[in-house]
Design a protein around this motif. Structure first.
Motif, PDB file in Angstrom:
ATOM      1  N   MET A   1       0.842  -1.182   0.000  1.00 51.71           N
ATOM      2  CA  MET A   1       0.000   0.000   0.000  1.00 51.71           C
ATOM      3  C   MET A   1       0.890   1.249   0.000  1.00 51.71           C
ATOM      4  O   MET A   1       1.874   1.320   0.714  1.00 51.71           O
ATOM      5  N   THR A   2       0.493   2.203  -0.761  1.00 47.07           N
ATOM      6  CA  THR A   2       1.243   3.452  -0.873  1.00 47.07           C
ATOM      7  C   THR A   2       1.060   4.304   0.377  1.00 47.07           C
ATOM      8  O   THR A   2      -0.034   4.409   0.919  1.00 47.07           O
ATOM      9  N   ASP A   3       2.131   4.907   0.815  1.00 41.61           N
ATOM     10  CA  ASP A   3       2.114   5.850   1.921  1.00 41.61           C
ATOM     11  C   ASP A   3       1.667   7.190   1.365  1.00 41.61           C
ATOM     12  O   ASP A   3       2.374   7.803   0.562  1.00 41.61           O
ATOM     13  N   ILE A   4       0.471   7.651   1.762  1.00 42.78           N
ATOM     14  CA  ILE A   4      -0.062   8.924   1.306  1.00 42.78           C
ATOM     15  C   ILE A   4       0.181   9.953   2.404  1.00 42.78           C
ATOM     16  O   ILE A   4      -0.269   9.778   3.533  1.00 42.78           O
ATOM     17  N   ARG A   5       0.905  10.998   2.041  1.00 46.20           N
ATOM     18  CA  ARG A   5       1.197  12.069   2.999  1.00 46.20           C
ATOM     19  C   ARG A   5       0.553  13.358   2.523  1.00 46.20           C
ATOM     20  O   ARG A   5       0.199  13.496   1.357  1.00 46.20           O
ATOM     21  N   LEU A   6       0.442  14.305   3.437  1.00 41.89           N
ATOM     22  CA  LEU A   6      -0.154  15.602   3.148  1.00 41.89           C
ATOM     23  C   LEU A   6       0.832  16.697   3.519  1.00 41.89           C
ATOM     24  O   LEU A   6       1.553  16.569   4.513  1.00 41.89           O
TER      25      LEU A   6
END
Length: 120
Positions: A1-6
């Protein structure tokens, strides 16, 4: 799963950001493209102008804003959503960039929740 950051687009790019994707409809005021350090700008993933104006970053409207934005993402099936999904499949980390001063209640937060809940 991709690490989604903001991250705010005004913050300096970092190597740890991975792929940098702006998800605002309007280009950030006073920021050059070079300084932004973007890989992609998916402006069609942003809430509609009507929804954005209605929300106006009013904390009391946040729950309804999230629901209405999620519905827009589901109903409109924008080409940019398919392109973002390709980015997520190809990269270990993607940073969604936004220009709002409010870091906890903005379209990038709602979009990340949408993506993390596998609603796409």
């Amino acid at each position: 799963m991709t690490d989604i950051r903001l991250k705010r687009v005004y913050d300096d790019p970092a190597r740890s950001d991975g792929l940098r994707v702006l998800v605002d409809r309007v280009w950030p005021r006073g920021l050059s493209k070079e300084k932004a350090g973007l890989d992609h700008w998916f402006k069609d993933l942003a809430p509609s102008t009507e929804l954005r104006k209605w929300y106006g970053h009013d904390p009391d409207r946040w729950p309804e804003f999230r629901d209405r934005y999620r519905q827009e993402l589901k109903d409109e099936d924008p080409e940019d959503l398919a392109r973002l999904k390709e980015c997520l499949e190809a990269r270990d980390r993607v940073t969604l960039l936004f220009s709002a001063k409010e870091t906890d209640r903005n379209n990038a937060v709602a979009l990340a929740e949408f993506l993390n809940n596998n609603e796409v």
